[in-house]
Enzyme design. Structure first.
Site, short mmCIF file in Angstrom:
data_model
loop_
_atom_site.label_atom_id
_atom_site.label_comp_id
_atom_site.label_asym_id
_atom_site.label_seq_id
_atom_site.Cartn_x
_atom_site.Cartn_y
_atom_site.Cartn_z
NE ARG A 1 -7.29 -16.04 -8.75
CZ ARG A 1 -6.01 -15.54 -8.46
NH1 ARG A 1 -5.16 -15.74 -9.57
NH2 ARG A 1 -5.65 -15.07 -7.37
NE ARG B 1 4.19 -17.43 -9.46
CZ ARG B 1 3.44 -16.42 -8.82
NH1 ARG B 1 3.77 -15.17 -8.85
NH2 ARG B 1 2.30 -16.82 -8.41
CG HIS C 1 -2.10 -0.64 0.81
ND1 HIS C 1 -2.94 -1.43 2.07
CD2 HIS C 1 -2.71 -1.36 -0.15
CE1 HIS C 1 -3.99 -1.94 1.41
NE2 HIS C 1 -3.83 -2.09 0.21
NE ARG D 1 -3.90 -11.16 -7.74
CZ ARG D 1 -3.49 -10.21 -8.35
NH1 ARG D 1 -3.88 -8.85 -8.06
NH2 ARG D 1 -2.37 -10.19 -9.07
CD GLU E 1 -3.55 -20.12 -12.53
OE1 GLU E 1 -2.86 -19.40 -11.68
OE2 GLU E 1 -4.74 -20.83 -12.20
CB CYS F 1 -4.36 -12.02 -15.93
SG CYS F 1 -4.70 -13.51 -15.33
CG ASN G 1 2.50 -14.01 -12.85
OD1 ASN G 1 3.17 -13.59 -13.92
ND2 ASN G 1 2.13 -13.32 -11.99
CG ASP G 2 0.82 -20.17 -10.45
OD1 ASP G 2 2.14 -19.98 -10.00
OD2 ASP G 2 -0.11 -20.08 -9.79
#
Length: 755
Positions: free
Chosen positions: A510, A644, A367, A474, A609, A681, A633-634
């Site tokens: 998701r 990663r 944040h 998410r 993924e 994504c 990413n996955d």
């Protein structure tokens, strides 16, 4: 310490007496280990302390051979003690000798001891040792005993840190006296360039009083400090009324943490068990740090920094300390040096003076970085040892564009910095002009650019960036932020607010993606050797269908009369997709019977993924599936078998490589032939060059981090896909490990705008 343990209060009381007594720190530590062994009914209690070089040294023991003290050493990760330090998690084993991690040290005389329970000693957010108990018999240690040992370990860690047992340089930062120019390499968390004077932030409060006799008095102190903290945060909100909307929304969300009943109740429980108010706050903060520090997902993990900020603020109100640099006299231009930083702490500083932030830790989703983006303050993170390399009042340049820090820079560097500042202002103005223009290439290819989100504040980015919608929401954040499973009603309210903020723009939800490294406090699971490939994500919800069905029920109710897009993560086979979709159909039928108005439309898809699903595509596209979204990413870490989250291998393989180009090209061809919309994504979509390659391969929808919207849109509007596509396809058969340099050269030669 758990209130369920009848010995909890008496053991803490005896610990308080030992700590307050006379004798050297070593004498007191020896008495503490003897007291713990007796109080917990164990044959052994041993304290290991982490020394320089990642070595755990046996510092005190009751039950093992005394001659082993200060001689027995284990490396982090070696043996059960080293494993506890490495994973920063408790460990309970009834047969230590049968455990694959067990390492025997004959000088300790532990031959006769079979069972072991150990917990990490934590101070300042880092493991500084291990506290372990052992028994001769194969004892099944209970959870209540683990909770008691964790509380004792928290008290002991503070004693170790404050008693001079460990050299100061091994516990914390110490500045040097260098005078020569120095260049440091870190990770860019927010681009930009700043020049100023180094100032140490120093937010952590040292807790001296750990135990208390009067719980009611401590609870009253806690309530008073909470009221003071809330008033201070409300005043800060009022002061920032004219600040950018991103800053205000972050601070409003942060202010809500101060009213979280689960957080307050956990602190209160530790006070009632005999801890002081300060120690109880530190105990809950340490527990949260350890749990979230195991999470590799940067978005989830960086919520940790908000909780640290809140805990330190509360500690300052409890102790009367106001010791951050924000309250003192500051130079005209400040470069802030921190271990970590919360959003409210950042807003304590005058933004007119703040020229940059340097963090030992941190990642783009925290944040404080979001606030820094809104205030246009460059941030560089992941610079271990920064306090040893930068002294207070050193002149410092923060180059957030390239992840570099220049300490005591020469005149040539200063001149280059000023040129960079002027260029950045020009580029920011260009991004603002592009906000309301379509992401359309020179030859008329229209691309939908969506954002990734997971908190209410992220929804602000829809308008700020001109995004076409939310390509990935998410939903696991509320599950991780609560002490218990969120109800259907609370989930319905949350999802309804998200849809309302999105207006007429789509939101792709998701379903819950937890497990592995995303731990929930109320779900107990066995440790796994490879959690990324273990019981996680859809595997959990398919095994526990009630959780999935409750979430789907909430989504259906929240989307009443509106469009609903939902996708399932970590699907490895078509049968798993069928099972997940069947759960949705059951809930849809259930809501119809209840008379609940259904969504205006429902689109159901899956994340791609897991590589196995790539070879099941012909069967998958024949299913009632409305879209497929690549989780890059996955997918790439599984494809290359490269974690990663491991810096030694994370950058070893490049997404812009022939294997990836071939894989994605095949995926596009199958989906296009079947008429199934395809999106991607992940981090790949946020990088301009990578995004151009994705569009050249045939992707027409990308979901990316909000800060990448401007650069990616600018790049897309400068490219001719008709020229780029043949070049990209020609690279997919090369034997090279990466074709990034070739693509970058082609982009430069053709005038594509990547910078």
């Amino acid at each position: 310490m758990s209130l369920r343990d009848p010995n909890a209060r008496s053991l803490l009381g005896r610990l308080r007496d030992v700590m307050a007594g006379g004798g050297s720190p070593q004498d007191r530590l020896d008495r503490v280990t003897a007291l713990i062994a007796k109080g917990m009914g164990t044959d052994v209690c041993s304290c290991y302390v982490l020394r320089a070089g990642e070595v755990l040294e046996l510092f005190a023991t009751e039950g093992l051979t005394q001659s082993a003290v200060h001689h027995t050493r284990l490396r982090v990760g070696e043996g059960l003690i080293g494993e506890i330090a490495a994973i920063a998690q408790p460990l309970r084993v009834s047969d230590a000798w049968a455990h694959p991690r067990f390492v025997y040290r004959p000088e300790t005389g532990e031959d006769v001891y079979k069972s072991l329970m150990g917990v990490p000693l934590v101070h300042g957010g880092r493991v500084i040792g291990v506290l372990a108990v052992q028994n001769r018999e194969g004892r099944e240690y209970r959870e209540i005993e683990q909770e008691s040992l964790e509380t004792v370990a928290m008290v002991l860690a503070e004693l170790l840190a404050g008693a001079g047992l460990i050299p100061r340089e091994e516990l914390g930062p110490a500045s040097g006296n260098a005078v020569l120019p120095l260049r440091l390499e870190g990770t860019s968390l927010n681009p930009g360039i700043g020049l100023g004077t180094a100032v140490y932030h120093q937010p952590e409060v040292h807790v001296t009083t750990l135990l208390a006799d009067d719980p009611e008095r401590e609870l009253a102190r806690l309530r008073a400090a909470m009221d003071e903290m809330r008033e201070a945060l409300d005043a800060l909100l009022a002061i920032t009324a004219t600040a950018p909307s991103e800053s205000r929304d972050v601070l409003r969300t942060f202010r809500m943490f101060a009213d979280d009943t689960g957080w307050i109740n956990r602190i209160s429980e530790h006070i009632q068990a005999g801890l002081s108010a300060e120690a109880a706050v530190r105990k809950v903060d340490n527990d949260m740090r350890l749990r979230l520090s195991q999470v590799s997902d940067p978005y989830i993990r960086e919520r940790l920094h908000d909780l640290e900020d809140l805990a330190n603020r509360l500690l300052r109100h409890l102790t009367g300390e106001r010791g951050t640099a924000a309250k003192g006299d500051l130079p005209d231009h400040v470069i802030l040096i921190c271990r970590t930083l919360g959003p409210a702490e950042l807003l304590d500083y005058d933004p007119e003076r703040l020229r940059g932030v340097i963090l030992e830790e941190g990642s783009p989703g925290m944040h404080a970085v979001i606030v820094a983006k809104a205030l246009d303050i460059p941030v560089i993170g992941r610079l271990p040892g920064v306090f040893q390399r930068i002294a207070p009042l050193d002149p410092v340049v923060v180059d957030g564009d390239h992840g570099q820090v220049f300490v005591r820079p020469g005149e040539d560097v200063r001149e280059a910095v000023m040129r960079g500042i002027h260029e950045r202002k020009r580029r920011r103005a260009e991004y603002d002009r592009l906000r309301d223009l379509p992401a359309e290439t020179q030859d008329g290819v229209r691309v939908r650019l969506m954002i990734n989100a997971g908190l209410m504040m992220d929804m602000e980015n829809l308008g700020a960036t001109g995004a076409d919608g939310v390509g990935l929401y998410r939903t696991e954040i509320p599950f991780m932020a609560r002490p218990s499973l969120p109800s259907v009603e609370s989930q319905t309210s949350l999802y309804g607010k998200v849809l309302a903020l999105a207006g007429d723009r789509p939101v792709v939800f998701r379903t819950i993606d937890v497990g592995g490294d995303k731990l929930l406090p109320y779900w107990q699971s066995q440790p796994e050797d490879n959690p990324a490939l273990g019981w996680r994500s859809a595997r959990i919800t398919l095994d526990r269908p009630a959780i999935l069905r409750q979430q789907l029920r909430a989504l259906l109710r929240a989307a009443s009369g509106r469009a609903l897009d939902v996708m399932f993560p970590m699907i490895a086979t078509v049968s798993e997709y069928r099972t997940a979709r069947h759960a949705l159909e059951l809930e849809l039928a259930r809501e119809r019977e209840r008379g609940t108005p259904p969504p205006a439309s429902i689109r159901v898809g899956t994340m791609l993924e897991v590589p196995s699903l790539l070879w099941h595509l012909p069967a998958l596209v024949q299913e009632p599936i409305d879209f497929i979204s690549v989780g890059s990413n996955d997918l790439f870490q599984f494809t290359f078998a490269a974690d990663r989250g491991n810096p030694r291998v994370a950058s070893r393989y490049d997404p812009l490589s022939p294997p990836v180009l071939s894989m994605l090209r095949h995926l596009v061809e199958v989906c296009d032939a079947a008429g199934k919309p395809l999106s991607l994504c992940g981090e790949m979509a946020s990088r301009p060059l990578d995004a151009l390659v994705l569009v050249a391969l045939g992707f027409r929808t990308l979901s990316l981090a909000a800060p990448g919207m401007g650069p990616v849109k600018r790049a897309l509007r400068s490219v001719d896909i008709g020229r780029l596509r043949p070049f990209v396809l020609g690279l997919s058969t090369l034997p090279h490990a990466s074709v990034r340099d070739r693509l970058a050269a082609f982009a430069r030669d053709n005038g594509f705008l990547l910078d």
